[in-house]
Scaffold this motif. Sequence first.
Motif, PDB file in Angstrom:
ATOM      1  N   ARG A  31     -43.522 -23.728 139.206  1.00 17.86           N
ATOM      2  CA  ARG A  31     -44.412 -24.940 139.965  1.00 17.86           C
ATOM      3  C   ARG A  31     -43.276 -26.035 140.374  1.00 17.86           C
ATOM      4  NH1 ARG A  31     -49.162 -23.877 141.951  1.00 17.86           N
ATOM      5  NH2 ARG A  31     -50.773 -23.537 140.486  1.00 17.86           N
ATOM      6  N   TRP A  32     -42.073 -25.952 139.664  1.00 17.59           N
ATOM      7  CA  TRP A  32     -40.923 -26.725 139.900  1.00 17.59           C
ATOM      8  C   TRP A  32     -39.569 -26.273 139.825  1.00 17.59           C
ATOM      9  CZ3 TRP A  32     -39.465 -31.434 142.426  1.00 17.59           C
ATOM     10  CH2 TRP A  32     -38.349 -31.891 142.005  1.00 17.59           C
ATOM     11  N   TRP A  33     -38.692 -26.147 140.781  1.00 14.72           N
ATOM     12  CA  TRP A  33     -37.344 -25.743 140.256  1.00 14.72           C
ATOM     13  C   TRP A  33     -36.578 -26.687 141.060  1.00 14.72           C
ATOM     14  CZ3 TRP A  33     -35.054 -22.346 137.258  1.00 14.72           C
ATOM     15  CH2 TRP A  33     -33.826 -21.935 137.752  1.00 14.72           C
ATOM     16  N   ASN A  34     -35.475 -27.103 140.406  1.00 16.50           N
ATOM     17  CA  ASN A  34     -34.507 -28.339 140.982  1.00 16.50           C
ATOM     18  C   ASN A  34     -33.381 -27.505 141.858  1.00 16.50           C
ATOM     19  OD1 ASN A  34     -32.814 -30.540 141.244  1.00 16.50           O
ATOM     20  ND2 ASN A  34     -33.815 -31.457 139.620  1.00 16.50           N
ATOM     21  N   VAL A  41     -24.920 -26.222 138.608  1.00 13.23           N
ATOM     22  CA  VAL A  41     -24.825 -25.729 137.246  1.00 13.23           C
ATOM     23  C   VAL A  41     -24.481 -24.222 137.452  1.00 13.23           C
ATOM     24  CG1 VAL A  41     -25.833 -27.502 135.898  1.00 13.23           C
ATOM     25  CG2 VAL A  41     -27.081 -25.481 136.406  1.00 13.23           C
ATOM     26  N   GLY A  42     -24.566 -23.509 138.446  1.00 21.89           N
ATOM     27  CA  GLY A  42     -24.322 -22.239 138.527  1.00 21.89           C
ATOM     28  C   GLY A  42     -25.488 -21.224 138.808  1.00 21.89           C
ATOM     29  N   LEU A  43     -26.585 -21.773 138.649  1.00 26.37           N
ATOM     30  CA  LEU A  43     -27.942 -20.908 138.585  1.00 26.37           C
ATOM     31  C   LEU A  43     -28.739 -21.087 139.923  1.00 26.37           C
ATOM     32  CD1 LEU A  43     -29.132 -21.835 135.115  1.00 26.37           C
ATOM     33  CD2 LEU A  43     -27.844 -19.843 135.672  1.00 26.37           C
ATOM     34  N   GLY A  44     -28.040 -21.324 141.175  1.00 22.58           N
ATOM     35  CA  GLY A  44     -28.718 -21.314 142.323  1.00 22.58           C
ATOM     36  C   GLY A  44     -29.067 -19.950 142.851  1.00 22.58           C
ATOM     37  N   ASP A  45     -28.621 -18.872 142.382  1.00 21.15           N
ATOM     38  CA  ASP A  45     -28.755 -17.484 143.079  1.00 21.15           C
ATOM     39  C   ASP A  45     -29.894 -16.703 142.279  1.00 21.15           C
ATOM     40  OD1 ASP A  45     -26.993 -18.111 144.938  1.00 21.15           O
ATOM     41  OD2 ASP A  45     -25.342 -17.374 143.820  1.00 21.15           O
ATOM     42  N   LEU A  46     -30.504 -17.373 141.093  1.00 27.01           N
ATOM     43  CA  LEU A  46     -31.400 -16.689 140.449  1.00 27.01           C
ATOM     44  C   LEU A  46     -32.672 -16.112 141.212  1.00 27.01           C
ATOM     45  CD1 LEU A  46     -31.678 -18.719 136.865  1.00 27.01           C
ATOM     46  CD2 LEU A  46     -30.278 -16.749 137.476  1.00 27.01           C
ATOM     47  N   THR A  47     -33.227 -14.846 140.959  1.00 24.96           N
ATOM     48  CA  THR A  47     -34.248 -14.560 141.788  1.00 24.96           C
ATOM     49  C   THR A  47     -35.397 -15.117 141.149  1.00 24.96           C
ATOM     50  OG1 THR A  47     -34.546 -12.434 140.120  1.00 24.96           O
ATOM     51  CG2 THR A  47     -32.999 -12.269 142.108  1.00 24.96           C
ATOM     52  N   GLN A  48     -36.508 -14.832 141.620  1.00 22.84           N
ATOM     53  CA  GLN A  48     -38.076 -15.336 141.079  1.00 22.84           C
ATOM     54  C   GLN A  48     -38.131 -14.729 139.729  1.00 22.84           C
ATOM     55  OE1 GLN A  48     -38.118 -18.347 143.252  1.00 22.84           O
ATOM     56  NE2 GLN A  48     -40.237 -17.947 142.701  1.00 22.84           N
ATOM     57  N   ALA A  49     -37.717 -13.441 139.675  1.00 26.29           N
ATOM     58  CA  ALA A  49     -37.895 -12.747 138.378  1.00 26.29           C
ATOM     59  C   ALA A  49     -37.066 -13.314 137.141  1.00 26.29           C
ATOM     60  CB  ALA A  49     -37.845 -11.217 138.635  1.00 26.29           C
ATOM     61  N   GLU A  50     -35.932 -13.579 137.788  1.00 27.02           N
ATOM     62  CA  GLU A  50     -34.816 -13.962 136.593  1.00 27.02           C
ATOM     63  C   GLU A  50     -35.018 -15.500 136.392  1.00 27.02           C
ATOM     64  OE1 GLU A  50     -30.761 -11.738 137.990  1.00 27.02           O
ATOM     65  OE2 GLU A  50     -31.417 -13.437 139.118  1.00 27.02           O
ATOM     66  N   PHE A  55     -36.787 -19.069 132.094  1.00 31.67           N
ATOM     67  CA  PHE A  55     -37.166 -20.337 131.934  1.00 31.67           C
ATOM     68  C   PHE A  55     -38.711 -20.388 131.692  1.00 31.67           C
ATOM     69  CE2 PHE A  55     -33.256 -20.943 134.189  1.00 31.67           C
ATOM     70  CZ  PHE A  55     -32.545 -21.906 133.437  1.00 31.67           C
ATOM     71  N   ALA A  56     -39.437 -19.211 131.551  1.00 31.37           N
ATOM     72  CA  ALA A  56     -40.794 -19.182 131.110  1.00 31.37           C
ATOM     73  C   ALA A  56     -40.682 -18.151 129.822  1.00 31.37           C
ATOM     74  CB  ALA A  56     -41.653 -18.564 131.959  1.00 31.37           C
ATOM     75  N   GLY A  57     -39.971 -17.081 129.741  1.00 29.64           N
ATOM     76  CA  GLY A  57     -39.852 -15.977 128.726  1.00 29.64           C
ATOM     77  C   GLY A  57     -38.642 -16.720 127.619  1.00 29.64           C
ATOM     78  N   PHE A  58     -37.797 -17.603 128.350  1.00 30.26           N
ATOM     79  CA  PHE A  58     -36.513 -18.099 127.468  1.00 30.26           C
ATOM     80  C   PHE A  58     -35.608 -16.783 126.816  1.00 30.26           C
ATOM     81  CE2 PHE A  58     -39.541 -21.616 127.975  1.00 30.26           C
ATOM     82  CZ  PHE A  58     -38.760 -22.385 128.376  1.00 30.26           C
ATOM     83  N   ALA A  59     -35.434 -15.834 127.947  1.00 27.91           N
ATOM     84  CA  ALA A  59     -34.439 -14.711 127.563  1.00 27.91           C
ATOM     85  C   ALA A  59     -33.090 -15.644 127.588  1.00 27.91           C
ATOM     86  CB  ALA A  59     -34.587 -13.464 128.226  1.00 27.91           C
ATOM     87  N   PRO A  60     -32.275 -15.064 126.862  1.00 30.69           N
ATOM     88  CA  PRO A  60     -30.665 -15.816 126.805  1.00 30.69           C
ATOM     89  C   PRO A  60     -30.352 -15.759 128.274  1.00 30.69           C
ATOM     90  CG  PRO A  60     -31.108 -14.535 124.935  1.00 30.69           C
ATOM     91  CD  PRO A  60     -32.289 -14.309 125.618  1.00 30.69           C
ATOM     92  N   VAL A 152     -40.256 -26.566 135.737  1.00 31.41           N
ATOM     93  CA  VAL A 152     -41.544 -26.152 135.184  1.00 31.41           C
ATOM     94  C   VAL A 152     -42.398 -25.050 135.598  1.00 31.41           C
ATOM     95  CG1 VAL A 152     -43.730 -27.717 135.371  1.00 31.41           C
ATOM     96  CG2 VAL A 152     -41.843 -28.807 135.116  1.00 31.41           C
ATOM     97  N   PHE A 153     -42.743 -24.263 134.715  1.00 32.26           N
ATOM     98  CA  PHE A 153     -43.702 -23.354 134.939  1.00 32.26           C
ATOM     99  C   PHE A 153     -45.304 -23.855 134.305  1.00 32.26           C
ATOM    100  CE2 PHE A 153     -40.040 -20.739 135.347  1.00 32.26           C
ATOM    101  CZ  PHE A 153     -40.326 -19.686 136.262  1.00 32.26           C
ATOM    102  N   GLU A 154     -46.031 -23.326 135.173  1.00 33.50           N
ATOM    103  CA  GLU A 154     -47.362 -23.508 134.646  1.00 33.50           C
ATOM    104  C   GLU A 154     -47.640 -22.286 133.707  1.00 33.50           C
ATOM    105  OE1 GLU A 154     -52.129 -24.107 135.965  1.00 33.50           O
ATOM    106  OE2 GLU A 154     -50.520 -24.061 137.416  1.00 33.50           O
ATOM    107  N   THR A 155     -48.218 -22.231 132.614  1.00 30.04           N
ATOM    108  CA  THR A 155     -48.423 -21.113 131.662  1.00 30.04           C
ATOM    109  C   THR A 155     -49.513 -20.340 131.707  1.00 30.04           C
ATOM    110  OG1 THR A 155     -49.292 -22.621 129.909  1.00 30.04           O
ATOM    111  CG2 THR A 155     -46.862 -22.431 130.090  1.00 30.04           C
TER     112      THR A 155
END
Length: 474
Positions: A31-34, A41-50, A55-60, A152-155
């Motif tokens: 629902r929100w991605w900054n 911080v170097g995370l601008g190229d993450l895919t939707q799945a990543e 940031f919903a499953g909190f895999a390292p 933010v992820f709606e759960t």
Amino acid sequence: MSFQPESAFALLGADFADAVDPAGFPEPKLRWWNDRWAQTVGLGDLTQAEKRTHFAGFAPLQGYPHRPLSMRYHGHQFRHYNPQIGDGRGFLFAQFRDPAGRLLDFGTKGSGQTPWSRTGDGRLTLKGAVREILAAEMLEALGVYTSKAFCVFETGDQLHRHDEPSPARGAVLTRLQHSHVRFGTFQRHAYEQAEDRLNVLLDHVADAYYPGISPLTGAEKSRAFLDTVTGASARLAAQWMAAGFVHGVLNTDNLNVTGESFDYGPWRFLPTYKPGFTAAYFDETGLYAYARQPEAVFWALQQLAVSLLPIGEQDALVDVLNTFPERYTAEMTRAWCRRLGVVEQPESEAMVRAFIAFLHASQLPFEAAIFDHFCGDLSRIADAPRDYSGAEYDAFRQLFSAHAPDRPERLAYAYFERPDPVHMTIDVMEAAWAPVHEKDDWTALNTLFSEIAQARSGYDLGRDRLGFLPEETD
């Protein structure tokens, strides 16, 4: 810029945090991605799945080897000491370095139960997450040293709350900030009479955030640490006041060692200047009312000083605390000059006091009065649709007119073509939220996010291009 993981707090060991597992969410939906901060911080190229995985499953995150950590702390809550608290619905997800080499945290809210949840479910409502975004975005636009709502992820969960219509939609928030080490973190180890842990924690904070005091030892290090945090906290309190912001819950577990605003629950912004204005419905005595916030911060600093007594020297710590009033006054003058867009000078303290007296007497909209006067006599005062007159205004205007505008080129921004500024009073927030609640229509809320971004560009108060620390403290 690539993501640069860093182990710092995790290496302190099990006395400082508990490894936990995140909750499982049935239907996570972004629902929100900054984007601005993700790129930084170097995370601008993450895919939707990543994004969903991390940031919903909190895999390292790549290169970060630690499980999420529920941080241990105590705290005074409405000035009653509580040794039963800690991260109850959040955790430290990861640490990493920003492009300037500074240590940053990803912390969560609503990520599930921990050993410190007590009777809570460890969850966050979607409305609560949206309120966090709005507070952080608005405060950043107004020049406050604040945490950032990263995503933010709606759960897909349905939650039951006594202060929201239930069932309420669930969400999980990831917050970006410099430090989650609270005043209450020190309080816990002092309460447990763990002098060795207090020294370990102090060394960690010095190395991570204040390397200038790292070479010091013993009581001198404790004194220097309190001195630094006192200055940072005076600055934060002044910035809140100049933003017209009421945090609502200034417990010692909601103030941190970097002097950074975070954890937005029952916040409010002033509609007009009202010293007794409160944010939390449960703040029945007005302990954390708008005008009492500096006092609340000072009281919390005193509790931090008490926690340092086992490794400090009492008279030296008291001497540091006694500097707070003067430092706060100086920071108030600086914060208000920045908000009004003028260059600080010797008469600025008197000018600020006169402006506050005018706001109090006139009861004009708080944010609009600042907007109309931005950049001094080059501002839009003459064309403003508000009445600026009376004895209090004349006293202010005489002092104000002697102040040179600071970077007046900012007035060319489109933001200053508006008749009124964006503001974040409760009616604005509720009006933007209502369509989301009623029919999952995010149009009004996304428009509000865009308006806040325009205000951030117009005021351009983040002199540090990384957006965290004001220029004068870098």
